[in-house]
Structure formats: structure tokens, C-alpha cells
Design an enzyme around this catalytic site. Structure first.
Site, PDB file in Angstrom:
ATOM      1  N   ALA A   1     -14.080  33.468  48.739  1.00  0.00           N
ATOM      2  CA  ALA A   1     -14.520  32.640  49.862  1.00  0.00           C
ATOM      3  C   ALA A   1     -13.858  31.276  49.720  1.00  0.00           C
ATOM      4  O   ALA A   1     -13.459  30.877  48.618  1.00  0.00           O
ATOM      5  CB  ALA A   1     -16.034  32.514  49.837  1.00  0.00           C
TER       6      ALA A   1
ATOM      7  N   GLY B   1     -15.388  36.689  46.694  1.00  0.00           N
ATOM      8  CA  GLY B   1     -15.519  37.367  47.985  1.00  0.00           C
ATOM      9  C   GLY B   1     -14.339  38.296  48.271  1.00  0.00           C
ATOM     10  O   GLY B   1     -14.471  39.256  49.028  1.00  0.00           O
TER      11      GLY B   1
ATOM     12  N   GLU C   1     -15.258  41.431  46.584  1.00  0.00           N
ATOM     13  CA  GLU C   1     -16.363  42.017  47.373  1.00  0.00           C
ATOM     14  C   GLU C   1     -15.836  42.629  48.676  1.00  0.00           C
ATOM     15  O   GLU C   1     -16.301  43.681  49.104  1.00  0.00           O
ATOM     16  CB  GLU C   1     -17.417  40.942  47.659  1.00  0.00           C
TER      17      GLU C   1
ATOM     18  N   GLU D   1     -17.551  33.477  40.533  1.00  0.00           N
ATOM     19  CA  GLU D   1     -18.531  32.553  41.118  1.00  0.00           C
ATOM     20  C   GLU D   1     -19.291  31.761  40.063  1.00  0.00           C
ATOM     21  O   GLU D   1     -19.602  30.589  40.238  1.00  0.00           O
ATOM     22  CB  GLU D   1     -19.547  33.326  41.983  1.00  0.00           C
TER      23      GLU D   1
HETATM   24  N1  CO8 Z   1     -10.855  28.760  48.290  1.00  0.00           N
HETATM   25  C1  CO8 Z   1     -10.080  27.786  48.827  1.00  0.00           C
HETATM   26  N2  CO8 Z   1      -8.798  27.590  48.483  1.00  0.00           N
HETATM   27  C2  CO8 Z   1      -8.279  28.406  47.544  1.00  0.00           C
HETATM   28  C3  CO8 Z   1      -9.033  29.436  46.944  1.00  0.00           C
HETATM   29  C4  CO8 Z   1     -10.377  29.595  47.353  1.00  0.00           C
HETATM   30  N3  CO8 Z   1     -11.158  30.567  46.873  1.00  0.00           N
HETATM   31  N4  CO8 Z   1      -8.241  30.053  46.032  1.00  0.00           N
HETATM   32  C5  CO8 Z   1      -7.045  29.456  46.092  1.00  0.00           C
HETATM   33  N5  CO8 Z   1      -7.060  28.459  47.007  1.00  0.00           N
HETATM   34  C6  CO8 Z   1      -5.954  27.560  47.368  1.00  0.00           C
HETATM   35  C7  CO8 Z   1      -5.739  26.472  46.332  1.00  0.00           C
HETATM   36  O1  CO8 Z   1      -6.626  25.409  46.541  1.00  0.00           O
HETATM   37  C8  CO8 Z   1      -4.298  26.105  46.612  1.00  0.00           C
HETATM   38  O2  CO8 Z   1      -4.261  25.303  47.762  1.00  0.00           O
HETATM   39  P1  CO8 Z   1      -3.277  23.975  47.783  1.00  0.00           P
HETATM   40  O3  CO8 Z   1      -1.903  24.542  47.564  1.00  0.00           O
HETATM   41  O4  CO8 Z   1      -3.492  23.421  49.144  1.00  0.00           O
HETATM   42  O5  CO8 Z   1      -3.740  23.128  46.662  1.00  0.00           O
HETATM   43  C9  CO8 Z   1      -3.659  27.431  46.977  1.00  0.00           C
HETATM   44  O6  CO8 Z   1      -4.751  28.289  47.393  1.00  0.00           O
HETATM   45  C10 CO8 Z   1      -2.952  28.105  45.822  1.00  0.00           C
HETATM   46  O7  CO8 Z   1      -3.872  28.244  44.744  1.00  0.00           O
HETATM   47  P2  CO8 Z   1      -3.584  27.654  43.275  1.00  0.00           P
HETATM   48  O8  CO8 Z   1      -2.633  26.498  43.330  1.00  0.00           O
HETATM   49  O9  CO8 Z   1      -4.900  27.413  42.614  1.00  0.00           O
HETATM   50  O10 CO8 Z   1      -2.839  28.914  42.613  1.00  0.00           O
HETATM   51  P3  CO8 Z   1      -2.795  29.299  41.081  1.00  0.00           P
HETATM   52  O11 CO8 Z   1      -1.769  30.367  40.966  1.00  0.00           O
HETATM   53  O12 CO8 Z   1      -2.633  28.080  40.225  1.00  0.00           O
HETATM   54  O13 CO8 Z   1      -4.239  29.913  40.752  1.00  0.00           O
HETATM   55  C11 CO8 Z   1      -6.176  31.279  41.179  1.00  0.00           C
HETATM   56  C12 CO8 Z   1      -4.655  31.107  41.366  1.00  0.00           C
HETATM   57  C13 CO8 Z   1      -6.484  31.530  39.688  1.00  0.00           C
HETATM   58  C14 CO8 Z   1      -6.593  32.489  41.991  1.00  0.00           C
HETATM   59  C15 CO8 Z   1      -6.893  30.011  41.654  1.00  0.00           C
HETATM   60  O14 CO8 Z   1      -6.420  29.669  42.946  1.00  0.00           O
HETATM   61  C16 CO8 Z   1      -8.385  30.144  41.716  1.00  0.00           C
HETATM   62  O15 CO8 Z   1      -9.039  30.109  40.698  1.00  0.00           O
HETATM   63  N6  CO8 Z   1      -8.934  30.259  42.930  1.00  0.00           N
HETATM   64  C17 CO8 Z   1     -10.358  30.332  43.146  1.00  0.00           C
HETATM   65  C18 CO8 Z   1     -10.906  31.682  42.767  1.00  0.00           C
HETATM   66  C19 CO8 Z   1     -12.410  31.700  42.926  1.00  0.00           C
HETATM   67  O16 CO8 Z   1     -13.130  31.003  42.292  1.00  0.00           O
HETATM   68  N7  CO8 Z   1     -12.877  32.558  43.833  1.00  0.00           N
HETATM   69  C20 CO8 Z   1     -14.293  32.711  44.113  1.00  0.00           C
HETATM   70  C21 CO8 Z   1     -14.705  31.788  45.208  1.00  0.00           C
HETATM   71  S1  CO8 Z   1     -16.457  31.791  45.467  1.00  0.00           S
HETATM   72  C22 CO8 Z   1     -16.720  33.205  46.346  1.00  0.00           C
HETATM   73  O17 CO8 Z   1     -15.841  33.958  46.635  1.00  0.00           O
HETATM   74  C23 CO8 Z   1     -18.138  33.434  46.758  1.00  0.00           C
HETATM   75  C24 CO8 Z   1     -18.227  34.627  47.687  1.00  0.00           C
HETATM   76  C25 CO8 Z   1     -19.494  34.526  48.449  1.00  0.00           C
HETATM   77  C26 CO8 Z   1     -19.402  35.405  49.700  1.00  0.00           C
HETATM   78  C27 CO8 Z   1     -20.562  35.215  50.589  1.00  0.00           C
HETATM   79  C28 CO8 Z   1     -20.249  34.164  51.618  1.00  0.00           C
HETATM   80  C29 CO8 Z   1     -21.196  34.238  52.727  1.00  0.00           C
END
Ligand code: CO8
Length: 259
Positions: A68, A110, A113, A133
């Protein structure tokens, strides 16, 4: 032919539709508008008799979806989270046609999921799965605790959900979430190949099979068996049942019409 909208691309090839989450610069992070758009597109394909199987994937080779949208979620209140964003997910859950997820890169939070909303998961050897999460101070909210527990059992689900670690496609295949691991760059092609095969099968039988299998997750065995029995009997009112059995007896290929 690709029909472009804000976040979701839909391509058709015969009876297979490929639905692509197209936000690669944010690793296909699922904001609320994206989920609603995805739900709307999937519902439209579900109603479209010409489509028999759907492939769901993410644009680019870095992510299926990295979860998400954390930026969007960060300021949300409990009330907003309780009321707002789940409707789209519920619509996705109710799609009746078979969905195959093609996972190339990250399927996190998400994103994992969403992959588990599909019926079959094909993953590239470079795919990474997880529920991070807990690292953000929250927990899985789009079915992760339930679907992982029911598919992998309590102990593996706990490890995934409590550590927030990333797991390889091979681990997920060994654990029974991923159907097949394929070489890097091949997830979509392999998913489309499988979808094309399923699309040749009797369409009503496919729909009712999906319904019956999903009922196994929601009902005790007795009720599930009864449900299956009723759906099974119902298929004997279709042309496809007559055609499928006649084709077998006449030693020829069946030609299904979805009637
Ligand atoms: N949300 C928003 N932006 C994201 C997300 C995310 N989940 N993941 C990546 N991005 C963005 C980064 O901010 C970045 O943007 P920018 O270039 O503008 O800074 C771009 O995507 C590229 O990402 P990274 O630079 O971080 O890339 P890396 O290769 O360094 O890292 C990772 C890749 C490890 C995947 C890293 O991006 C990461 O950890 N992302 C977050 C993963 C995460 O925590 N996911 C869980 C989110 S919470 C969730 O999913 C709850 C679900 C609930 C569902 C129910 C809703 C109703």
C-alpha cells in the site's frame, strides 16, 4: 491493443485479459485510487463473456507491487482506515473468473496480499515476498493474516508476519503459496501461457470451480461438500457439459461456448 487509464492497463489476447498495475516509478505502490481503478477494471472483465481468464501483473521488472502507498497512508486516521479503503479490495475478492498473478520483483505488504487474491501465482526467481507492515508499526490489513494462515499454517504465517522479512520465490513455492518459479523476466509470459490454457476450458465450470475452492476457506467441510455438490449438479444444465462429454465419447476436441 492497450487501453490506457491512470494506473491500470488492460490488454486482451483472445479470451485472456492481462491487467497491469502501471506505477513503476513507485514500485507499483497501491494507493486508494489505484485499488479502486483496479477493482473497476477487474469487475468489467468479470462481466465480459469474451474473457475467460485474467492475468494480473505489475509494470517493470522491479515489482508486482511494493505494498500500500505508505506516503498516502501515513497521515490517515483510524476512522479513515476503517471506512475508506476496503471496498475496492472486497470487489477484487469477489471476481468470479480465474486470476493468475505474475510476480516479477517485490510483492510486499498489500502487494503480497493482492497476489494472494489471485487463484494461481507464477513468480520469477527474482521475486521477493513479505509482509513488512510490522516494520512500519502496523499489521497486514488486506487479508494477509487470514490467507497466509490458511495456506501455510500458523507457524510459517507467524514467521512472515512477525519478522517482516523478505522471502524468496523458491521459499514461497516450497511453502505452497507460489505455484511455479520461473526464470527472471518470464513470469508474465508463463502466466499468460497458463491463462491461455485455462481459457480453453469450459468457462462456467471454471467459475463454479473457483467458487467451490474458495468456499473451502470459508465453510466447515460439511457445508463445503454440500456447496460443491450443488454446483456440480448445476453444471449438468450447461451445453458445455454435453459438449465436453460428447467430445470425449466421440474422441474429438471439445468446443466450449460458455453456455
Ligand atoms: N509506498 C509508497 N511508495 C513506495 C512504496 C510504498 N509501499 N514502496 C516503494 N515506494 C517508492 C519509494 O518511495 C521510491 O519513491 P521515490 O523514488 O519517489 O523516492 C520508489 O518507490 C522506489 O523505491 P526505493 O527507492 O525504496 O527502492 P529500493 O530498491 O531502494 O527499495 C523496497 C525497494 C525494499 C521495496 C522499498 O521500496 C520498500 O521497503 N518499500 C516499502 C515496502 C513496504 O513496507 N510495504 C508495505 C507497505 S504497508 C502495506 O502494504 C499495508 C497493506 C494494508 C492494505 C489494506 C489497506 C486498506
Amino acid at each position: 491493443m492497450a487501453e490506457e487509464t491512470t494506473y491500470i492497463l488492460v490488454e486482451r489476447a483472445d479470451a485472456v485479459a492481462t491487467v497491469t498495475i502501471n506505477r513503476p516509478d513507485k514500485l507499483n505502490a497501491l494507493n486508494w485510487a489505484l485499488i479502486n481503478e483496479l477493482a473497476g477494471k477487474l469487475e468489467a472483465l468479470d462481466r465480459d463473456d469474451a474473457i475467460h481468464c485474467i492475468v494480473l501483473t505489475g509494470a517493470g521488472d522491479r515489482a508486482f507491487a511494493a505494498g500500500a502507498d505508505i506516503a498516502e497512508m501515513s497521515g490517515a486516521s483510524a476512522a479513515q482506515m476503517a471506512l475508506g479503503p476496503f471496498e475496492g479490495w472486497d470487489h477484487i475478492r469477489r471476481v468470479r473468473k480465474p486470476i493468475i498473478a505474475a510476480v516479477e520483483g517485490y510483492a510486499l505488504g498489500g502487494g503480497n496480499e493482492l497476489a494472494m487474491h489471485a487463484d494461481i501465482i507464477i513468480a520469477s526467481e527474482k521475486a521477493r515476498f513479505g509482509q513488512p507492515e510490522i516494520l512500519l508499526g502496523i499489521m497486514a490489513g488486506a487479508g494477509g493474516t487470514q490467507r497466509l494462515s490458511r495456506t501455510l499454517g500458523k507457524f510459517r504465517a507467524m514467521e512472515i508476519l512477525l519478522t517482516g522479512d523478505q522471502f524468496t520465490a523458491q521459499q514461497m513455492e516450497d511453502w505452497g503459496v507460489v505455484n511455479h518459479v520461473v526464470p527472471a523476466g518470464q513470469a508474465l509470459a508463463e502466466a499468460q501461457k497458463l491463462a491461455a490454457k485455462i481459457a480453453t476450458r469450459a468457462p462456467i465450470a471454471a467459475l463454479l470451480t473457483k467458487e467451490a475452492v474458495l468456499a473451502a476457506f470459508e465453510t466447515p467441510l460439511e457445508a463445503g461438500l454440500l456447496h460443491e455438490k450443488r454446483l456440480f449438479a448445476m453444471l449438468f444444465s450447461t451445453d458445455d457439459q454435453k459438449e465436453g462429454m460428447a467430445a470425449f465419447i466421440e474422441k474429438r476436441q471439445a468446443h466450449f461456448t460458455g453456455k
